[in-house]
Scaffold this motif. Sequence first.
Motif, PDB file in Angstrom:
ATOM      1  N   ASP A   6      -6.865  -2.270   1.741  1.00  0.00           N
ATOM      2  CA  ASP A   6      -5.818  -1.492   1.073  1.00  0.00           C
ATOM      3  C   ASP A   6      -6.256  -1.110  -0.336  1.00  0.00           C
ATOM      4  O   ASP A   6      -6.068   0.028  -0.765  1.00  0.00           O
ATOM      5  CB  ASP A   6      -4.512  -2.283   0.989  1.00  0.00           C
ATOM      6  CG  ASP A   6      -3.817  -2.462   2.323  1.00  0.00           C
ATOM      7  OD1 ASP A   6      -4.082  -1.668   3.247  1.00  0.00           O
ATOM      8  OD2 ASP A   6      -3.002  -3.399   2.425  1.00  0.00           O
ATOM      9  N   LEU A  37      -1.361  -6.655  -0.320  1.00  0.00           N
ATOM     10  CA  LEU A  37      -2.463  -5.695  -0.307  1.00  0.00           C
ATOM     11  C   LEU A  37      -3.740  -6.404   0.129  1.00  0.00           C
ATOM     12  O   LEU A  37      -4.131  -7.397  -0.487  1.00  0.00           O
ATOM     13  CB  LEU A  37      -2.680  -5.098  -1.705  1.00  0.00           C
ATOM     14  CG  LEU A  37      -1.592  -4.198  -2.261  1.00  0.00           C
ATOM     15  CD1 LEU A  37      -1.835  -3.924  -3.740  1.00  0.00           C
ATOM     16  CD2 LEU A  37      -1.546  -2.893  -1.484  1.00  0.00           C
ATOM     17  N   ILE A  69      -6.649   2.601  -1.797  1.00  0.00           N
ATOM     18  CA  ILE A  69      -5.926   3.039  -3.000  1.00  0.00           C
ATOM     19  C   ILE A  69      -6.900   3.643  -4.004  1.00  0.00           C
ATOM     20  O   ILE A  69      -6.616   4.682  -4.603  1.00  0.00           O
ATOM     21  CB  ILE A  69      -5.133   1.869  -3.620  1.00  0.00           C
ATOM     22  CG1 ILE A  69      -3.936   1.515  -2.726  1.00  0.00           C
ATOM     23  CG2 ILE A  69      -4.660   2.218  -5.036  1.00  0.00           C
ATOM     24  CD1 ILE A  69      -3.247   0.222  -3.100  1.00  0.00           C
ATOM     25  N   CYS A 111       1.093   4.089  -3.093  1.00  0.00           N
ATOM     26  CA  CYS A 111       0.695   5.500  -2.952  1.00  0.00           C
ATOM     27  C   CYS A 111       1.857   6.435  -3.296  1.00  0.00           C
ATOM     28  O   CYS A 111       1.647   7.497  -3.885  1.00  0.00           O
ATOM     29  CB  CYS A 111       0.159   5.770  -1.559  1.00  0.00           C
ATOM     30  SG  CYS A 111      -1.449   4.991  -1.271  1.00  0.00           S
ATOM     31  N   TYR A 122       0.811  -1.225   0.000  1.00  0.00           N
ATOM     32  CA  TYR A 122       0.000   0.000   0.000  1.00  0.00           C
ATOM     33  C   TYR A 122       0.847   1.279   0.000  1.00  0.00           C
ATOM     34  O   TYR A 122       0.644   2.163  -0.823  1.00  0.00           O
ATOM     35  CB  TYR A 122      -0.945   0.002   1.213  1.00  0.00           C
ATOM     36  CG  TYR A 122      -1.701   1.289   1.367  1.00  0.00           C
ATOM     37  CD1 TYR A 122      -2.793   1.575   0.556  1.00  0.00           C
ATOM     38  CD2 TYR A 122      -1.310   2.243   2.302  1.00  0.00           C
ATOM     39  CE1 TYR A 122      -3.482   2.768   0.665  1.00  0.00           C
ATOM     40  CE2 TYR A 122      -1.988   3.445   2.416  1.00  0.00           C
ATOM     41  CZ  TYR A 122      -3.069   3.700   1.600  1.00  0.00           C
ATOM     42  OH  TYR A 122      -3.745   4.884   1.701  1.00  0.00           O
TER      43      TYR A 122
END
Length: 92
Positions: free
Chosen positions: A60, A56, A64, A26, A22
């Motif tokens: 998550d 993930l 996202i 990002c 995650y």
Amino acid sequence: MPIKSIIKNGIIFTEIIGEINYVLTCQQIDFIVSLKDEIKNHYEFSDLTNVTGINLSAQDMEKIAHYIGRKKRTYPHTYIGYYVINDFQYGM
């Protein structure tokens, strides 16, 4: 998940190595958004041949999606092509 990105002829070439998670996902999104003044539309080619795993959760992935949604207001156009060499990577 180390990420290496270079820009050549207006295309972002990205290589992802190791595990996708995650935080680093990002960070890559933020990098793409930071280019908004340099490139009109973002065309990215991502090499996933050295990805070893995905860490993930469903939460998550939802976070996202919301993160991208907030960033999309800043820079809405990104087109991504992926290069993979096996079924594991294709399934990602």
